[in-house]
Design a protein around this motif. Structure first.
Motif, PDB file in Angstrom:
ATOM      1  N   ASP A   1      47.456  31.900  35.878  1.00 48.56           N
ATOM      2  CA  ASP A   1      48.216  32.904  35.921  1.00 48.56           C
ATOM      3  C   ASP A   1      47.721  34.050  37.006  1.00 48.56           C
TER       4      ASP A   1
ATOM      5  N   TYR B   1      47.919  34.008  40.382  1.00 46.70           N
ATOM      6  CA  TYR B   1      48.628  33.941  41.550  1.00 46.70           C
ATOM      7  C   TYR B   1      50.067  34.706  41.557  1.00 46.70           C
ATOM      8  N   PRO B   2      50.519  34.652  40.342  1.00 47.38           N
ATOM      9  CA  PRO B   2      51.880  35.352  40.322  1.00 47.38           C
ATOM     10  C   PRO B   2      51.771  37.044  40.480  1.00 47.38           C
ATOM     11  N   GLN B   3      50.718  37.563  40.002  1.00 47.73           N
ATOM     12  CA  GLN B   3      50.531  38.860  39.955  1.00 47.73           C
ATOM     13  C   GLN B   3      49.642  39.286  41.448  1.00 47.73           C
TER      14      GLN B   3
ATOM     15  N   LEU C   1      50.138  37.477  44.430  1.00 48.85           N
ATOM     16  CA  LEU C   1      51.016  37.147  45.710  1.00 48.85           C
ATOM     17  C   LEU C   1      51.551  38.310  46.500  1.00 48.85           C
ATOM     18  N   ARG C   2      51.987  39.060  45.715  1.00 48.50           N
ATOM     19  CA  ARG C   2      52.786  40.323  46.392  1.00 48.50           C
ATOM     20  C   ARG C   2      51.738  41.316  47.056  1.00 48.50           C
TER      21      ARG C   2
ATOM     22  N   TRP D   1      48.605  39.907  48.538  1.00 49.97           N
ATOM     23  CA  TRP D   1      47.648  38.860  48.770  1.00 49.97           C
ATOM     24  C   TRP D   1      46.609  39.374  50.071  1.00 49.97           C
TER      25      TRP D   1
ATOM     26  N   TYR E   1      43.664  42.149  37.977  1.00 50.59           N
ATOM     27  CA  TYR E   1      43.069  41.067  37.085  1.00 50.59           C
ATOM     28  C   TYR E   1      41.822  41.376  36.378  1.00 50.59           C
TER      29      TYR E   1
END
Length: 355
Positions: A108, A110-112, A114-115, A117, A125
């Protein structure tokens, strides 16, 4: 050293070498020389930070506060006796040697990330989320059976040490590693821009007096995107601090490596010897050796130990070879992913026969 620096395309690069107690530093890069000399700036060393967390583990185990065979989940889920059967029975040794059966990062994550990165993938996180992801994760392979490089695992280890000692990871590192080795310039967070202000004139940035070889406020190096032109903000590691938060001057990195070259008489003598012992072999033909914290390769002049790291805008390589009493610390202010010569160049420098 000059040829090695020229082989790397980066706005700023510093190569620092210690050989038989003598230090030599070379600065270069495509950008104009900065106001603060490059070798006095503090650089993000990324995954090479794991060697600090591994050394902390060795020191705490040597002091009798923990065991390498402690199951991490037992420390992270206290207050329940007898201990429940954890989803992941990985031990502290598994976590630091990348054999805990964990992916590189939680699913979980990656979804938070990616925007953002390329600028701030870890900041959103926190530590609590890292621990929660670990406690619910079911490994695909039994711990100890396969090697897979994992920022996730190294971070869980740091939080486990904190939970087991009831002490924040940053305080543990400062008390048991940085202070004993006199690593005065190391920080674990990007500097606060407010630290750069001149107290006599808050509207103007001003340098703060500092001892040679140490880093004061205003001396974090600025990283760049692969184009070498676009600056990148200082990386906030969030809950992944134990895997990549260290920022250090080249001088401090050499001090750190010199302690590994000659542990005798240092406050961490026993732990420094422990982290040089081979623990496992991996890769094709099991030719690659891994210690508690370092990658170890053979050479005609004896084994060499090294670790590299990269952040969103910087790269680092640190390594040492006891037989020749040689250490290399190299840092660059550009992140390059394809056809990168930085690590290979620094490694080749460490591999040379110094005569």
């Amino acid at each position: 050293m000059a040829e090695a620096a020229e082989a790397v395309d980066a706005p700023g690069i510093v190569i620092a070498v210690s050989h038989r107690g003598r230090r030599t530093v070379h600065c270069g890069g495509s950008a104009a020389p900065p106001a603060v000399p490059r070798d006095e700036q503090r650089y993000e060393i990324g995954s090479a930070s794991k060697t600090f967390t591994g050394l902390l583990l060795a020191e705490l185990v040597g002091a009798g506060r923990l065991s390498y065979d402690d199951v991490a989940a037992h420390h992270l889920s206290p207050g329940r006796a007898p201990y429940p059967t954890p989803r992941n029975p990985a031990t502290l040794r598994h976590l630091i040697t990348h054999t805990a059966g964990l992916p590189a990062l939680p699913a979980d994550f990656y979804p938070q990330a990616l925007r953002r990165w390329s600028t701030d993938p870890y900041g959103g996180y926190p530590a609590e989320r890292v621990v929660a992801a670990y406690l619910r994760h079911r490994p695909r392979h039994r711990p100890g059976t396969r090697w897979h490089y994992s920022n996730f695992g190294a971070s869980v280890l740091g939080h486990t040490l904190a939970a087991a000692t009831a002490t924040p990871w940053e305080e543990l590192i400062a008390r048991h590693v940085l202070a004993p080795l006199a690593l005065t310039g190391i920080r674990l967070h990007p500097e606060d821009p407010e630290d750069r202000k001149d107290p006599e004139d808050p509207g103007r940035d001003g340098p703060e007096p500092r001892a040679p070889g140490t880093a004061g406020p205003g001396t974090d190096a600025t990283g760049h995107r692969p184009n070498g032109l676009t600056p990148v903000p200082g990386l906030v590691m969030g809950g992944f601090q134990p895997a990549g938060a260290v920022r250090a001057t080249p001088g401090d990195l050499l001090t750190y490596l010199e302690a590994h070259l000659d542990p005798a008489g240092t406050p961490l003598e026993s732990a420094l010897h422990v982290v040089r012992r081979p623990l496992l072999r991996r890769g094709a033909g099991h030719r690659h050796t891994h210690t508690l914290t370092w990658f170890q390769h053979p050479s005609p002049q004896g084994p060499l130990y090294f670790h590299a790291g990269a952040t969103t805008g910087q790269q680092a390589f640190i390594g040492f070879r006891p037989a020749t009493r040689t250490a290399v610390a190299a840092v660059a202010t550009r992140r390059i992913r394809l056809r990168d010569t930085f690590v290979a160049t620094a490694y080749a420098l460490l591999s040379e026969d110094p005569g």
